[in-house]
Design a protein around this motif. Structure first.
Motif, PDB file in Angstrom:
ATOM      1  N   ASP A  46       0.858  -1.185   0.000  1.00 39.47           N
ATOM      2  CA  ASP A  46       0.000   0.000   0.000  1.00 39.47           C
ATOM      3  C   ASP A  46       0.895   1.237   0.000  1.00 39.47           C
ATOM      4  O   ASP A  46       2.065   1.177   0.386  1.00 39.47           O
ATOM      5  CB  ASP A  46      -0.868  -0.034   1.265  1.00 39.47           C
ATOM      6  CG  ASP A  46      -1.923   1.047   1.277  1.00 39.47           C
ATOM      7  OD1 ASP A  46      -2.303   1.550   0.185  1.00 39.47           O
ATOM      8  OD2 ASP A  46      -2.379   1.399   2.380  1.00 39.47           O
ATOM      9  N   HIS A  49       3.276   2.029   3.114  1.00 41.31           N
ATOM     10  CA  HIS A  49       3.283   0.937   4.107  1.00 41.31           C
ATOM     11  C   HIS A  49       4.692   0.580   4.549  1.00 41.31           C
ATOM     12  O   HIS A  49       4.872  -0.164   5.514  1.00 41.31           O
ATOM     13  CB  HIS A  49       2.595  -0.317   3.539  1.00 41.31           C
ATOM     14  CG  HIS A  49       3.498  -1.148   2.695  1.00 41.31           C
ATOM     15  ND1 HIS A  49       3.829  -2.448   2.992  1.00 41.31           N
ATOM     16  CD2 HIS A  49       4.178  -0.836   1.579  1.00 41.31           C
ATOM     17  CE1 HIS A  49       4.671  -2.903   2.072  1.00 41.31           C
ATOM     18  NE2 HIS A  49       4.889  -1.954   1.206  1.00 41.31           N
ATOM     19  N   GLU A 174       1.004   8.765   7.749  1.00 40.92           N
ATOM     20  CA  GLU A 174       0.267   8.039   6.700  1.00 40.92           C
ATOM     21  C   GLU A 174      -0.691   8.995   5.997  1.00 40.92           C
ATOM     22  O   GLU A 174      -0.853   8.942   4.776  1.00 40.92           O
ATOM     23  CB  GLU A 174      -0.524   6.874   7.304  1.00 40.92           C
ATOM     24  CG  GLU A 174       0.273   5.934   8.199  1.00 40.92           C
ATOM     25  CD  GLU A 174       0.565   6.479   9.591  1.00 40.92           C
ATOM     26  OE1 GLU A 174      -0.076   7.457  10.016  1.00 40.92           O
ATOM     27  OE2 GLU A 174       1.474   5.942  10.262  1.00 40.92           O
ATOM     28  N   ASN A 193      -1.855   1.013  -5.985  1.00 39.23           N
ATOM     29  CA  ASN A 193      -1.233   0.233  -4.915  1.00 39.23           C
ATOM     30  C   ASN A 193      -1.409  -1.266  -5.200  1.00 39.23           C
ATOM     31  O   ASN A 193      -2.200  -1.658  -6.061  1.00 39.23           O
ATOM     32  CB  ASN A 193      -1.779   0.623  -3.532  1.00 39.23           C
ATOM     33  CG  ASN A 193      -3.291   0.680  -3.462  1.00 39.23           C
ATOM     34  OD1 ASN A 193      -3.967   0.561  -4.474  1.00 39.23           O
ATOM     35  ND2 ASN A 193      -3.836   0.873  -2.272  1.00 39.23           N
ATOM     36  N   HIS A 194      -0.645  -2.061  -4.488  1.00 37.96           N
ATOM     37  CA  HIS A 194      -0.647  -3.523  -4.649  1.00 37.96           C
ATOM     38  C   HIS A 194      -0.267  -3.941  -6.074  1.00 37.96           C
ATOM     39  O   HIS A 194      -0.765  -4.936  -6.592  1.00 37.96           O
ATOM     40  CB  HIS A 194      -1.997  -4.118  -4.220  1.00 37.96           C
ATOM     41  CG  HIS A 194      -2.334  -3.773  -2.802  1.00 37.96           C
ATOM     42  ND1 HIS A 194      -1.730  -4.380  -1.726  1.00 37.96           N
ATOM     43  CD2 HIS A 194      -3.183  -2.846  -2.275  1.00 37.96           C
ATOM     44  CE1 HIS A 194      -2.200  -3.851  -0.594  1.00 37.96           C
ATOM     45  NE2 HIS A 194      -3.068  -2.923  -0.904  1.00 37.96           N
ATOM     46  N   ALA A 507      -8.094   2.136  -0.649  1.00 40.22           N
ATOM     47  CA  ALA A 507      -7.742   1.083   0.304  1.00 40.22           C
ATOM     48  C   ALA A 507      -8.327  -0.239  -0.194  1.00 40.22           C
ATOM     49  O   ALA A 507      -9.491  -0.296  -0.594  1.00 40.22           O
ATOM     50  CB  ALA A 507      -8.299   1.420   1.687  1.00 40.22           C
ATOM     51  N   ASP A 512      -4.854  -1.812   4.998  1.00 39.17           N
ATOM     52  CA  ASP A 512      -4.795  -0.489   4.337  1.00 39.17           C
ATOM     53  C   ASP A 512      -5.701   0.493   5.077  1.00 39.17           C
ATOM     54  O   ASP A 512      -5.350   1.648   5.293  1.00 39.17           O
ATOM     55  CB  ASP A 512      -5.301  -0.561   2.884  1.00 39.17           C
ATOM     56  CG  ASP A 512      -4.413  -1.387   1.966  1.00 39.17           C
ATOM     57  OD1 ASP A 512      -3.336  -1.817   2.406  1.00 39.17           O
ATOM     58  OD2 ASP A 512      -4.821  -1.602   0.796  1.00 39.17           O
ATOM     59  N   ARG A 516      -3.465   2.854   7.576  1.00 42.77           N
ATOM     60  CA  ARG A 516      -2.986   3.992   6.787  1.00 42.77           C
ATOM     61  C   ARG A 516      -4.066   4.970   6.326  1.00 42.77           C
ATOM     62  O   ARG A 516      -3.759   5.983   5.730  1.00 42.77           O
ATOM     63  CB  ARG A 516      -2.169   3.481   5.582  1.00 42.77           C
ATOM     64  CG  ARG A 516      -0.817   2.930   6.007  1.00 42.77           C
ATOM     65  CD  ARG A 516      -0.108   2.218   4.900  1.00 42.77           C
ATOM     66  NE  ARG A 516      -0.807   1.021   4.479  1.00 42.77           N
ATOM     67  CZ  ARG A 516      -0.688  -0.173   5.055  1.00 42.77           C
ATOM     68  NH1 ARG A 516       0.133  -0.324   6.075  1.00 42.77           N
ATOM     69  NH2 ARG A 516      -1.372  -1.219   4.621  1.00 42.77           N
TER      70      ARG A 516
END
Ligand SMILES: Cc1cc2nc3c(=O)[nH]c(=O)nc-3n(C[C@H](O)[C@H](O)[C@H](O)COP(=O)(O)OP(=O)(O)OC[C@H]3O[C@@H](n4cnc5c(N)ncnc54)[C@H](O)[C@@H]3O)c2cc1C
Length: 572
Positions: A46, A49, A174, A193-194, A507, A512, A516
Motif C-alpha cells: 500500500d 506501508h 500516513e 497500490n498492490h 484502500a 490499508d 494507513r
C-alpha cells in the motif's frame, strides 16, 4: 480527490514510471505530474506501508546529525521543515523538545547548548511566511525545578536542566503522505497500490554506446496475480530499503547498494501521565539516545538504529529491540516513578532506513543525505534509483529527481510546465501558510444536525483538511456511519472514514484501512470488535461475500498477532 485503482491505466504509455509509493516516490510523482509529465506510481503493497509509516513522526532538522557534522543535511531539513509546515499546517504542528543535561551528560551541558544554538542558527529562516500562531520561538534554557514541573518523570539525580527548542510533529505520517499523493493525482498522476514491479521492459535496440535502454516495467497485480508490461520513457526506482532488490530484476550489477538500518518504536501508556506535553530527547548513560513523545494519549518511544542484512519484508520487532528501548528510557526515569515494562507496551512500529553507503563506522553515524543515481554510466539508460533521504526531505528529493529527468535524454525535450512546490499547499490543506486553528474552530459551528461530537469533528478536519466535508457528506447520507469504530475514548475514528478509505482513497485490504487511512490501527492493539466494525463497512464496498469478510477479519487479526509474537515474552 479520488485515488482510483484503475488497472486499465496500465495500458497507457507514460513519461515517467515511479516504482515505490513511500514518501520519496510520492513526492517524485507529485513533481513530475505537476510539470505535466504523464506519470504512473506503483507500490507493491500500500502507499506508505514501508518505512514512511514507521518514522519517529517528526518533520525535523535532525539535531543529532550535528554531532557527525552533517550540516548540509540539517540545513536542508530545516528548510524543508518550514516548507512542509506551510504546505500542510493541519497535519504538521509545532512541538517543544526538551534536551535534558545531567552532570554526567556526554556531550557535556555546554556542548549540548552549543549544538542547540547552532541548530537554531541553521534554521535562521524558520519563521519566513509563518503566521503568528505557527512561529517557532528561539531555544532557551529551562532550569531544573521548572523542568521537573513540566516533566516530573525525569531522573532528578544530578539533573541540571534542559535546553528547550522546537521541531514539528508529523502527526499522522500516513495521512500526510496521502495528501502528497492526492496532490500528485490531482496533477494527473495515476497511482496504483498492490502493483509490484517484477522486471523491466527494454528497447529492442541497444543505444549507440552499447547501453541497454529501459522502456518501462513489468508489473504484477498482487491482488489478482495478473501481469502487464507498462511502457514508460523514464523509470525511477524509489524502492527505499527495497531499492537494490528492484534493481536485481536487471540481472546485472550496477554498483549501487543500500545500507539497511532497522528502527523500532514502542507505543506505551503515557510516561508521567497525560499532563506531560513536551517531547524529551535524552541521551542515557549508556550513550543511546531516546525520544519520548506524547502522542494521542500515549507515549511514543524510540528509535533504535541497528544495521540489518535481511530483506525488508523479513524484518520484524524482536525482544532485543524492545529491551534496548526499555532499558534506555528507564535509565532516564526518576526512581520515584514506575519503570516501564513490557506490560506497558501497547504496540510497536518497525521501519528500515534506506541509507546510502558511506565510510561511517555504523548505521547510527551514517549520513542521512540522499543520492540520485543515474544508471546510464553503468550501461542502463533511462533508469534512476534513489538512495537515502528522510521523510522531511522527500519533497526536495522529488524536486531534484524531476529536474534531472526533465534535463535527460529519456524525456527528449518533453514540454513541461512551470511547477514550484516550495510554496504550494498540499491537496486538501486549508491554505498555504494558514494557521489551521480557526478552521478547526469553524468546523464546530457547521453541520450540527449530523450530531457528531466536537472531538470527532476536529479529528476529521485534522485528518482530511478541506475533504473532511466529503466524509461528513457520507454521514449525512447514511447516519449509521457516524458511529465510532472503537469503545476506547482515545480512538476517534468513525465508520464513514472506513467507507471513504475504500471509495476515495484506494484502500484494498483491512490493513490499508486500519493502518494507513484511519488512525485506529496506529494506536496499538486493535480488538476483534474494532476490526469487525471496519470489515462490516468495507466488505460490501470491496465486493466481499460474508465468508470473504470473515476470512479477511481472521487474516488481519492473525497478521497483527504475529507481529506481537515476534517481541512479546509475557502473555498480557
Ligand atoms: C525508525 C525510523 C524513524 C524515522 N524517523 C524519521 C523522522 O522522524 N523524520 C524524518 O524525516 N525521517 C525519519 N525517518 C526516515 C524516513 O522514514 C525514511 O527516510 C523515508 O520514509 C523513506 O521513504 P522511502 O519512500 O524512500 O521508502 P519507503 O517508505 O520504504 O517506500 C518504499 C516503497 O517502495 C515499495 N516497493 C519496493 N519494491 C517495490 C517493487 N518491486 N514494486 C513496487 N513497489 C515497491 C515498497 O512497498 C515501499 O512502499 C525514520 C526512519 C526510521 C526507520
Amino acid at each position: 480527490m479520488r485515488i482510483e485503482r484503475d488497472l486499465a491505466r496500465l495500458d497507457d504509455p507514460y513519461d515517467v514510471i515511479v516504482v515505490g509509493g513511500g514518501i520519496t516516490g510520492v513526492c517524485v510523482a507529485r513533481e513530475t505530474a505537476g510539470r505535466g509529465l504523464r506519470t504512473l506510481l506503483i507500490d507493491k503493497g500500500d502507499f506508505g506501508h514501508g518505512t514512511s509509516s514507521a518514522t519517529s513522526k517528526y518533520i525535523h532538522g535532525g539535531i543529532r546529525y550535528l554531532e557527525t557534522y552533517q550540516f548540509g543535511v540539517v540545513r536542508e531539513s530545516l528548510r524543508e521543515r518550514r516548507v512542509l509546515a506551510l504546505a500542510a499546517p493541519h497535519l504538521v504542528s509545532q512541538q517543544r523538545f526538551l534536551m535534558p543535561a545531567w552532570k554526567w551528560s556526554k556531550p557535556p551541558t555546554a556542548l549540548i547548548g552549543a549544538g542547540v544554538g547552532l541548530y537554531a542558527a541553521l534554521g535562521f529562516d524558520r519563521n519566513r511566511y509563518m503566521p503568528e500562531a505557527m512561529k517557532i520561538p528561539l531555544p532557551r534554557w529551562i532550569p531544573r525545578q521548572r523542568l521537573l514541573r513540566d516533566v516530573p518523570w525525569l531522573d532528578a539525580d544530578q539533573l541540571q536542566g534542559a535546553f528547550a527548542y522546537h521541531d514539528t510533529f508529523n502527526t499522522h505520517p500516513e495521512r500526510l503522505l496521502l495528501e502528497f499523493l492526492k496532490s500528485a493525482v490531482a496533477a494527473g498522476a495515476v497511482a496504483l497500490n498492490h502493483v509490484e514491479a517484477t522486471g523491466f521492459v527494454f528497447a529492442d535496440e541497444h543505444h549507440a554506446d552499447g547501453s541497454m535502454v529501459v522502456r518501462g516495467v513489468q508489473v504484477t497485480d498482487r491482488l489478482t496475480g495478473q501481469r502487464h508490461a507498462v511502457r514508460g520513457r523514464a523509470v525511477v526506482n524509489a524502492g527505499g530499503p527495497w531499492m537494490d532488490l528492484v534493481l536485481r530484476h536487471l540481472q546485472r550489477p550496477l554498483g549501487v547498494k543500500v545500507n539497511r538500518s532497522k528502527g523500532v518504536h514502542l507505543l506505551t501508556s503515557p510516561v508521567g501521565g497525560t499532563g506531560v506535553t513536551d517531547t524529551v530527547f535524552a541521551r542515557a548513560r549508556s550513550g543511546h539516545h531516546v525520544i519520548v513523545s506524547p502522542w494521542q494519549g500515549y507515549s511514543f518511544i524510540g528509535p533504535t538504529d541497528t544495521a540489518v542484512d535481511l530483506a525488508p519484508d523479513a524484518v520484524g520487532v524482536d525482544h532485543d529491540d524492545v529491551e534496548l528501548i526499555l532499558s534506555t528510557v528507564n535509565d532516564t526515569i526518576s526512581n520515584g516513578f514506575p519503570k516501564l515494562t513490557e506490560a506497558d507496551i501497547e504496540g510497536t512500529t518497525v521501519g528500515i532506513r534506506p541509507l546510502i553507503v558511506d565510510e561511517s563506522k555504523d548505521s547510527y553515524t551514517t549520513s542521512r543525505r540522499h543520492e540520485l543515481y543515474d544508471h546510464a554510466p553503468a550501461g542502463v539508460r533511462h533508469l534512476w534509483s534513489i538512495g537515502g533521504g528522510k521523510w522531511t526531505t522527500g519533497r526536495a528529493l522529488g524536486e531534484e529527481t524531476a529536474l534531472a529527468l526533465v534535463k535527460s535524454d529519456a524525456l527528449d525535450g518533453a514540454a513541461v510546465r512551470a511547477f514550484d512546490s516550495r510554496r504550494l499547499a498540499v491537496h486538501s490543506s486549508f491554505g498555504w501558510a494558514h494557521d489551521p486553528q480557526p478552521y478547526f474552530e469553524a468546523v464546530l459551528r457547521t453541520r450540527a444536525e449530523l450530531g457528531l461530537d466536537d472531538a470527532t469533528r476536529v479529528h476529521l478536519a485534522r485528518l482530511y483538511g478541506t475533504e473532511h466535508s466529503r466524509v461528513l457528506d457520507l454521514v449525512e447520507r447514511t447516519p449509521q456511519l457516524a458511529q465510532r469504530l472503537s469503545d476506547d475514548p482515545r480512538r476517534l475514528d468513525i465508520a464513514a472514514q472506513a467507507a471513504y478509505a475504500v471509495t476515495e482513497e484506494s484502500a484494498c485490504t483491512l490493513a490499508d484501512v486500519l493502518d494507513r487511512r484511519l488512525v485506529i490501527g496506529t494506536l496499538g492493539r486493535v480488538s476483534r470488535a474494532e476490526v469487525e466494525r471496519v470489515a462490516v463497512v468495507v466488505g460490501p464496498l470491496l465486493g466481499w461475500s460474508i465468508e470473504q469478510t470473515s476470512a479477511a477479519v481472521e487474516a488481519e487479526l492473525g497478521r497483527r498477532a504475529a507481529i506481537e509474537i515476534g517481541w512479546r515474552r509475557a502473555t498480557v
